[in-house]
Each structure stands twice: as C-alpha cells, then as structure tokens.
Scaffold this active site. Sequence first.
Site, PDB file in Angstrom:
ATOM      1  CB  THR A  16      35.856  37.602  61.376  1.00 38.76           C
ATOM      2  OG1 THR A  16      34.485  37.226  61.573  1.00 38.76           O
ATOM      3  CG2 THR A  16      36.618  37.355  62.663  1.00 38.76           C
ATOM      4  CD  GLU A  46      55.593  45.886  83.216  1.00 39.43           C
ATOM      5  OE1 GLU A  46      55.603  45.025  82.310  1.00 39.43           O
ATOM      6  OE2 GLU A  46      54.611  46.063  83.960  1.00 39.43           O
TER       7      GLU A  46
END
Length: 628
Positions: free
Chosen positions: A217, A435
Amino acid sequence: MKLSWKTLLLWSLPIFVIGFFFWQGFLGPTTTDVGSNIASSRMTYGRFLEYLDMGWVKRVDLYENNHTAIVEAVGPELGNRVQRIRVELPASAPELITKLRKANVDLDAHPPKSTSAVWGLLGNLLFPLLLVGGLAFLFRRSNNASGGPGQAMSFGKSKALFQMEAKTGVVFNDVAGVEEAKEEFQEVVTFLKQPESFTAVGAKIPKGVLLVGPPGTGKTLLAKAIAGEASVPFFSISGSEFVEMFVGVGASRVRDLFKKAKDNAPCIVFIDEIDAVGRQRGTGVGGGNDEREQTLNQLLTEMDGFEGNTGVIVIAATNRADILDSALLRPGRFDRQVSVDVPDFKGRLAILEVHAKNKKMEPKVSLETIARRTPGFSGADLANLLNEAAILTARRRKNAMTMSEIDTSIDRVVAGMEGTPLIDSKSKRLIAYHEVGHAIIGSLLEHHDPVQKVTLIPRGQARGLTWFTPSDDQSLISRSQILARIVGALGGRAAEEIIFGDAEVTTGASNDLQQVTSMARQMVTRFGMSKIGPLSLESQGGDPFLGRGMGGGSEYSDEVATNIDKQVREIVSECYAQAKHIIIDNRVVIDRLVDLLIEKETIEGNEFRDIVKEYTAIPEKNYYISQF
C-alpha cells in the site's frame, strides 16, 4: 568489466607463488652449479668406497656442502672408460677426505654461491609471509564491513544505512492514493525544517510515527518520500537486522543506532518491518524469545526512557500491528499511528496517473475505467498491472498499449497465466454451463455485482472464469448483497445439476462451496444476520501466537454451536434453491449463451446483458465495462 586493484592482487598472488616455486625448483642455483656436471648414472656410498680402495677413482668434485660428489672413475666394470658417477655422501664422513688424499685422487670442493642461500631463505619464508599477509587482509576487510577500520569483532554496531541528505529520487508528488498519510508526514517534515512555528505555541515534535497497512500500500514508499523531502540526516534499517546469532547483539545495535542518531539530531530513523523485533513480550511456548525481548526493551528505553532522544523522529512500518507490544504503541514512543489502507477509486485513479506518466498509451485508454475495474488493488498491484501491460505491448510489437493489453494484464494479475484453450468436448460444455450459471444469476439479482465478462480460457487453476465488477467501493456490505453473492456462487453447481443431473455434478464448484460456507458462517457468527440474533459469536481475544492461544476454546455452548451449524445450513440451502429456480426459469437463454460461449470462448459483459434482455428484464446497475 573493470578490474579493481584488489581483484588483480587476489589473482596475481597465487600465480606469483606458483611461478616462484617453479623457478626455484627447476631454475635455481642447484641446477646451475651441478647441472653441467651431473651424471646419468648413480652409485651408492659403499660401492664408491670399494672403487676407491681398488684405485679406480681418478677425480672427485664435491657439491652442496659436501653432500653430493661427482666421481670420475675407470675400471673393468666400467668398460675401462672414464665414467662420471653421482654419489650421495653421508652427513658425517670425516675419513673420506683422508682416504682420497692417500689414494692421490684429485679433489675439488665447490661451495654454494651466496645468492643461492638468499634465495633459499626467501623460499622458506615466502609461504608463511603470504599466509600472514592474506589473513591480515581478510581481517581488515571483515572489520571494514562491520563498522569501519580498527573495529574488530564489531558485531554490536548498527547496520543502519546513513544518509546525510537522502537522495531517494522519491518526493511526496510521487506518492498517490494515501492523501491522509501524506498530510501527516508533510507536517513532520515542516516540523523538522521550521520548528519555530510549532514551538511558538508550545507544540513538541512527535517522537514516533507508525505506518500500519496491508502489504503493497506504499508504506516504504512514503518513507522514501520523507527522506527525499526532509533534508535532514536519515537512518534506515530493517527490524530483522537487529537480532542475529550472538547474544546481546540486538540491544547493542539499538544503542549504537540511537547514539549515531542523537549525534546527528535532528534526524529521522526509519525501521521497516518493525514487527520482526517489536512483537508482544511473554508470548509463545516457553515464554518467548529472550534475545528479541532484550532488543525490544532497549528500543523502548531509547525511544522514551530516562535520557530521552530529543530531535530524533522514529518512523516505523508494519502490516502486523495486532502483534506489536502495547508498550511500543503508547504515546511518547509512537505518538501517531497512520493507517495506509488499500486505496479507494480516487486513490487508485491517482496512483494510475503517477505510474502512467512514463507509459505510452493509446488515447482511448481510460484510467478511470481501469480504476473502476480494480477494487481491492494496492498501489504495488496497480504498478505491476501497468508494467505487465507494457511488457505485453512490447511482446505484441505495438507502439502504445491499448485496453486489450490492460484487460489481459488484469486477468493475469488476478487469476494467473493464460492456459491452453479447451478442446470441444463434453467437459468444455459442462464448464460453459457452469460459468453461464454464475453469470446469469449475477445479472438477474438486483444486489449482485454486474458481470464484466465470461470466458472459457483457462487461467491458473481455473478452467473457466466469470468476472464481476463492483459498481462502487463497498466498505459496508448489506445482508441482501451477501445473500446475492452466495446465490451467485452456487449458480455454477446449480447449472450442473439442472442440466446434466445430480450424478454429473463435478468437483469444479469446490472453491465456490468454500466461499459460500465462509460467507454464511460469518453472517451467523460475526454479523448477526441470522435467526440466532444480533450476536457476535466469534472469539475476538485470540492472539496470533501459539502460547496464549493454546488454552483458548469456544465461548459458547454446544447447543449454540449446533444452532450455528443449523443456521449456516439453512442459509446455504435457501440460496441453493433460489439458484436452481433461476436456472430452470431461464433455461432457453442459458442454452443460447452456452452455444455462443463455446463458439467465441469469451463474452463481454455488455454483449451478455444484451442477449439476456431479449428474454427477461435485468435490474438497473452501474456498469463500468471497458470497450475494445
């Protein structure tokens, strides 16, 4: 390659030694003096005395301090010709000279040259001198590496990198997505540069700032920016560099680090990964690590002890703030804790703008679209994403990257490398139904994230993938959103069961079931979203250490545990029934989508929704789908 004088010396010394001994052994004075008179045949000393008694010896030349004799002899055994024979004489033979004189033998002695003795002495001393010199050289290098010349065995010296004016090449303008943290550190830098504006109102400089946040970060990047902006001495060290194999080294290095820092105050000391040395004391089996705890105690004393450390600001970074010792976190040591979290949409957009400065992109590339599609990405992830896209652009021999390269890079970063496409078979059709089952439910449920694309191209361990893009950054998630995600995750298995029958259900949904079970259990035990009521049944007192956690157990009764399992099962069963109901009601559009998916292998979100809209209504959602 540029060779230093040390490298040349290191290679030339062995060559010199070998050459010297070769020269001494084969070209030395012995060869020069004796070589012209050396005989091809040899004779024992006893045989030589017999020849002498029989009068066959005519001449004797003595060499090597009377240790070697070259004898000229003639006799029947020698073919009545003068022969030159080498004889090694004993160390002590005083009667030999007397016998030679009585026999009227020509005698001549050849003493060694003075240079021969000198070379012999040098030859004997060369190896010891080189050995001592080599050891001295290595010892000096060891001292220089551990703290400077003349500091032998300086294990306790700090290994911190010291820069009087750090030139990291990073300033605050290069850091994006963490504006709150930047403001905190800009204030610290201002305090160092212009302390009078703060001291005029009685403010004191903060002693320590702790950067806390997930990996990637930008905690270390912030420290580099501080070093580049502060224009004060900067010390940087990793928490793992304090403790080593010798007892007491850690505490000694802490003392040495802060001594140097105080000598150069005002200054900044940056400790990266401080959790390596700052863990809670007294934890673990056996009471913990005494050496690490001594180092921590010394660090606590130096940061805010009896003497104090005026003018020294300690900045530390960690992604494990929960395991740090409470004494380390109190005001007076780390006065401020700055949270550096995963960036939101605005933060991601700012980070992408920073990393896109040196990248060639087509005008159609939208950084805003990329930021929308990458929720949960850290700054390091975004930098890696653009770098992967740039590499892919070069591989495809393009002059500038397009959304196609960026889309492929996102897939690679999230799911892994692209695998070999599936061949047409029953397995490929089953995966397609699986899917499409996920995607159709995600499109029809109001509170589910919108579909980005559906693909049969394998990536990582997945044979097929359905991508969803959150409409916004979701820091708060409602009960309806969690239930919608559970139904969507069960859509693949529901499609397998409805289309192929219960006997043909595969293991492809194993990861989906893990996510479903985890979400349902958290609804019951953490979020109070079940019939049990608004209770948090997860233990919050557990520590990430083996010592304190060994005696911990559940904080509720067996009856409550049974009820938890019942509620989890009930939530999953209801969601699974809803998933099967949606599959059955939309069988026609599912069949069409499966045929199209097998043909194209990838269906983008907009195209998928346009087909579904021909058969049924779709709830309105915010869509941020890239166009190619």
